[in-house]
Design a protein around this motif. Structure first.
Motif, PDB file in Angstrom:
ATOM      1  N   PHE A  26       0.833  -1.206   0.000  1.00 45.91           N
ATOM      2  CA  PHE A  26       0.000   0.000   0.000  1.00 45.91           C
ATOM      3  C   PHE A  26       0.868   1.258   0.000  1.00 45.91           C
ATOM      4  O   PHE A  26       0.565   2.225  -0.692  1.00 45.91           O
ATOM      5  CB  PHE A  26      -0.942  -0.009   1.201  1.00 45.91           C
ATOM      6  CG  PHE A  26      -1.856   1.169   1.236  1.00 45.91           C
ATOM      7  CD1 PHE A  26      -2.896   1.285   0.330  1.00 45.91           C
ATOM      8  CD2 PHE A  26      -1.685   2.170   2.171  1.00 45.91           C
ATOM      9  CE1 PHE A  26      -3.742   2.385   0.340  1.00 45.91           C
ATOM     10  CE2 PHE A  26      -2.520   3.268   2.197  1.00 45.91           C
ATOM     11  CZ  PHE A  26      -3.561   3.373   1.285  1.00 45.91           C
ATOM     12  N   TYR A  30       0.665   4.033  -2.837  1.00 44.97           N
ATOM     13  CA  TYR A  30       0.323   5.400  -2.437  1.00 44.97           C
ATOM     14  C   TYR A  30       1.435   6.373  -2.836  1.00 44.97           C
ATOM     15  O   TYR A  30       1.170   7.480  -3.292  1.00 44.97           O
ATOM     16  CB  TYR A  30       0.084   5.435  -0.927  1.00 44.97           C
ATOM     17  CG  TYR A  30      -0.605   6.677  -0.452  1.00 44.97           C
ATOM     18  CD1 TYR A  30      -1.936   6.912  -0.757  1.00 44.97           C
ATOM     19  CD2 TYR A  30       0.063   7.618   0.325  1.00 44.97           C
ATOM     20  CE1 TYR A  30      -2.581   8.045  -0.315  1.00 44.97           C
ATOM     21  CE2 TYR A  30      -0.573   8.750   0.777  1.00 44.97           C
ATOM     22  CZ  TYR A  30      -1.889   8.959   0.455  1.00 44.97           C
ATOM     23  OH  TYR A  30      -2.522  10.092   0.897  1.00 44.97           O
ATOM     24  N   GLY A  34       0.989   9.385  -5.396  1.00 46.33           N
ATOM     25  CA  GLY A  34       1.295  10.754  -4.988  1.00 46.33           C
ATOM     26  C   GLY A  34       2.370  11.408  -5.837  1.00 46.33           C
ATOM     27  O   GLY A  34       2.353  12.613  -6.071  1.00 46.33           O
ATOM     28  N   PRO A  52       1.460  13.293   0.217  1.00 42.17           N
ATOM     29  CA  PRO A  52       1.255  11.854   0.022  1.00 42.17           C
ATOM     30  C   PRO A  52       2.556  11.061  -0.073  1.00 42.17           C
ATOM     31  O   PRO A  52       2.626   9.924   0.414  1.00 42.17           O
ATOM     32  CB  PRO A  52       0.451  11.756  -1.274  1.00 42.17           C
ATOM     33  CG  PRO A  52       0.443  13.086  -1.882  1.00 42.17           C
ATOM     34  CD  PRO A  52       0.854  14.068  -0.845  1.00 42.17           C
ATOM     35  N   ALA A  56       3.668   8.055   2.380  1.00 44.48           N
ATOM     36  CA  ALA A  56       4.053   6.755   1.835  1.00 44.48           C
ATOM     37  C   ALA A  56       5.396   6.305   2.401  1.00 44.48           C
ATOM     38  O   ALA A  56       5.569   5.133   2.743  1.00 44.48           O
ATOM     39  CB  ALA A  56       4.104   6.812   0.314  1.00 44.48           C
TER      40      ALA A  56
END
Length: 156
Positions: A26, A30, A34, A52, A56
């Motif tokens: 994830f 992510y 981003g 983001p 991450a």
């Protein structure tokens, strides 16, 4: 009362490792999502990518730490508790689907109200808290951070 199965030590480690892998995947997804956000460089020195991508990176580091030190894991829920746990992602999906037609505030309101009721809040307090929560985040994003939030097609 719902029963919770207490896992063995080996199962706890497996649960921790599987969770760590899921979190790491994830974090990568992510971070990639981003990093491809397009923006005008003149609008903001850091741009919208920083938040983001930083999240991450933090999630990736924490997932690596969790891999090596999974700690204690609760057993898997069963019965009504399992239904409540599974209802939360369904509420999130509903909130995401409401985002475009109903707007940010209504979407957050529905998510908060549903979650509060799911976990036993009295209806009046759930309603008041949901209104306050939606208003708070609308104010923070719209006025303090000056981020455009859609009002939704239903509200113009």
């Amino acid at each position: 009362m719902s029963e919770v199965h207490q896992p063995s030590s080996r199962t706890v480690q497996l649960i921790g490792r599987v969770s760590a892998i899921c979190l790491f995947v994830f974090a990568i997804a992510y971070g990639i999502g981003g990093s491809v956000i397009e923006y005008a460089f003149a609008s903001d020195p850091l741009g919208p990518r920083v938040f983001p991508v930083a999240l991450a990176v933090a999630l990736g580091l924490l997932s690596v730490w969790y891999w090596f030190s999974p700690g204690f894991a609760e057993g898997f829920p069963t019965g009504p508790l399992l239904l409540r746990v599974l209802a939360v992602p369904v509420l999130m999906l509903i909130a995401v689907m409401l985002f475009e037609p109903a707007g940010f505030a209504a979407s957050i309101f529905v998510l908060t109200l549903g979650t509060a009721i799911l976990f036993g809040a009295p209806p009046a307090k759930a309603l008041a808290g949901s209104i306050g929560h939606a208003a708070l985040w609308w104010f923070v994003f719209s006025y303090l951070l000056e981020v455009y939030l859609p009002a939704g097609a239903l509200f113009g």
